[in-house]
Scaffold this active site. Structure first.
Site, PDB file in Angstrom:
ATOM      1  N   GLY A 130     -18.359  -2.865  -0.294  1.00 53.63           N
ATOM      2  CA  GLY A 130     -18.297  -2.868  -1.757  1.00 53.63           C
ATOM      3  C   GLY A 130     -17.439  -1.749  -2.300  1.00 53.63           C
ATOM      4  O   GLY A 130     -17.799  -1.092  -3.277  1.00 53.63           O
ATOM      5  N   TYR A 186       0.839  -1.201   0.000  1.00 51.73           N
ATOM      6  CA  TYR A 186       0.000   0.000   0.000  1.00 51.73           C
ATOM      7  C   TYR A 186       0.876   1.254   0.000  1.00 51.73           C
ATOM      8  O   TYR A 186       1.543   1.562   1.000  1.00 51.73           O
ATOM      9  CB  TYR A 186      -0.915   0.028   1.226  1.00 51.73           C
ATOM     10  CG  TYR A 186      -1.867  -1.145   1.347  1.00 51.73           C
ATOM     11  CD1 TYR A 186      -2.199  -1.938   0.251  1.00 51.73           C
ATOM     12  CD2 TYR A 186      -2.432  -1.463   2.584  1.00 51.73           C
ATOM     13  CE1 TYR A 186      -3.077  -3.003   0.381  1.00 51.73           C
ATOM     14  CE2 TYR A 186      -3.319  -2.527   2.713  1.00 51.73           C
ATOM     15  CZ  TYR A 186      -3.629  -3.305   1.613  1.00 51.73           C
ATOM     16  OH  TYR A 186      -4.493  -4.355   1.758  1.00 51.73           O
ATOM     17  N   HIS A 216      -0.329 -12.180   0.759  1.00 46.65           N
ATOM     18  CA  HIS A 216      -1.322 -11.283   0.174  1.00 46.65           C
ATOM     19  C   HIS A 216      -2.142 -11.916  -0.953  1.00 46.65           C
ATOM     20  O   HIS A 216      -3.316 -11.599  -1.138  1.00 46.65           O
ATOM     21  CB  HIS A 216      -0.634 -10.017  -0.338  1.00 46.65           C
ATOM     22  CG  HIS A 216      -1.486  -8.801  -0.317  1.00 46.65           C
ATOM     23  ND1 HIS A 216      -0.978  -7.529  -0.186  1.00 46.65           N
ATOM     24  CD2 HIS A 216      -2.830  -8.635  -0.400  1.00 46.65           C
ATOM     25  CE1 HIS A 216      -1.967  -6.646  -0.195  1.00 46.65           C
ATOM     26  NE2 HIS A 216      -3.102  -7.294  -0.336  1.00 46.65           N
ATOM     27  N   PHE A 275     -19.186   1.507  -2.731  1.00 45.97           N
ATOM     28  CA  PHE A 275     -20.350   1.596  -3.611  1.00 45.97           C
ATOM     29  C   PHE A 275     -21.652   1.436  -2.836  1.00 45.97           C
ATOM     30  O   PHE A 275     -22.634   2.148  -3.072  1.00 45.97           O
ATOM     31  CB  PHE A 275     -20.256   0.525  -4.700  1.00 45.97           C
ATOM     32  CG  PHE A 275     -21.184   0.748  -5.866  1.00 45.97           C
ATOM     33  CD1 PHE A 275     -20.740   1.354  -7.024  1.00 45.97           C
ATOM     34  CD2 PHE A 275     -22.516   0.355  -5.802  1.00 45.97           C
ATOM     35  CE1 PHE A 275     -21.592   1.572  -8.095  1.00 45.97           C
ATOM     36  CE2 PHE A 275     -23.385   0.561  -6.869  1.00 45.97           C
ATOM     37  CZ  PHE A 275     -22.916   1.174  -8.023  1.00 45.97           C
TER      38      PHE A 275
END
Length: 316
Positions: A203, A54, A122, A206
């Site tokens: 989501g 990240y 990961h 979303f």
């Protein structure tokens, strides 16, 4: 906040995903992000999730700085395996023993800690067999650099092969109202005593109904995500409206309904379940934590369960 056990690791009932503080979800702010982590701990959220990939290490540094005087109050999870050093178009999922060891040492340095509570692979490795990768992770446990091991986005075969090398505490997978692939793995997880850590339980935002699809800039990967763009994005708005209708009946927000649905699946799936909704703002953090108090009726759940069949577009 209630506590729950992932294997032998006790964590808060809700975690905090920190990826968006550094990358993929638009511009971030260092001070705001650290304040959000601190507020999470005040609210009882002690399960903090990051990864070496990240922001190319930025996120681990940020999280480490936020926790430097609070290390004993949290359970810290990070991940390794996605090598972006050759550029995103040439990324590799690595798992060679030497790479595992180097990745852990680098994460410990960036985080400023002596031990990682939960260390995830990961993604399934492309450069080594899972036995080699988990074997190297097990050596890190023996050396005291890692306490427990996790996997992310694996199938049943890989989970069982990994578990045969060393016990696995948790599997982190995308899981929400509109992404239910992880359910295929939960019978094996229940058998082995492995917990589920859902990422993107909202989501990727979303399902909150707060994302303006026309304003996703080039720093926000959702602008190119199949479920967010074009006709698929428009079609999927019907899912958001359905979630909002349930939220209006309960007097809560759509995001709280989406999270409450995830929590409601724990008994059905038969595995310990700790979602890690990500946010970089205190406002949304507090809203997410409040979802723990939302109780959905059978009618609500019946309506929400049908929404998974209406999704248009692939995850990536």
């Amino acid at each position: 906040m209630d506590r729950i056990r992932l294997g032998e690791l006790e964590v808060s009932r809700q975690g905090l995903g920190c990826m968006g503080m550094s990358e993929w979800y638009g511009a971030g702010d260092w001070d705001t992000s650290i304040a959000t982590i601190h507020r999470a701990i005040e609210l009882g959220v002690t399960f903090i999730d990051t990864a070496d990939v990240y922001g190319a290490g930025h996120n681990e540094v940020l999280v480490g700085r936020a926790l430097h005087d609070r290390r004993d109050q949290v359970q810290l999870a990070t991940k390794f395996g996605i090598d972006r050093s050759g550029g995103d178009d040439a990324r590799k999922i690595r798992g060679e023993a030497g790479y595992v060891k180097r990745s852990c040492e680098s994460s410990l340095l960036r985080l400023g800690v002596d031990t990682i509570d939960l260390y995830y692979l990961h993604r399934p490795p492309q450069t080594a067999e899972i036995e080699e990768t988990v074997g190297a992770m097990a050596e890190l446990v023996a050396e005291g650099k890692v306490r427990y091991l996790g996997l992310s986005e694996v199938d049943e075969s890989l989970l069982r092969r990994a578990y045969a090398v060393h016990p696995i505490t948790a599997v982190q997978s995308e899981y929400s109202l509109w992404t239910r692939d992880a359910e295929a793995l939960t019978p094996a997880m229940a058998e082995l005593g492995v917990g589920l850590v859902p990422y993107s339980p909202l989501g990727r935002g979303f399902l909150t109904g707060t994302v303006d699809l026309t304003k996703l800039d080039d720093k926000d990967f959702r602008g190119a995500n199949p479920r967010f763009k074009g006709e698929a994005g428009e079609a999927n708005q019907a899912i958001v409206r359905a979630v909002q209708q349930v939220a209006e009946r309960r007097g809560v927000t759509a995001s709280q309904v989406a999270l409450a649905w995830v929590y409601a699946q724990a008994d059905r799936l038969g595995v310990p379940l700790v979602p890690i909704p990500g946010t970089k703002r205190i406002k949304w953090l507090e809203q997410n934590v409040a979802a723990l108090d939302v109780r959905l009726t059978d009618e609500d759940l019946s309506e929400l369960n049908r929404l998974g069949e209406q999704v248009v577009g692939a995850r990536y």
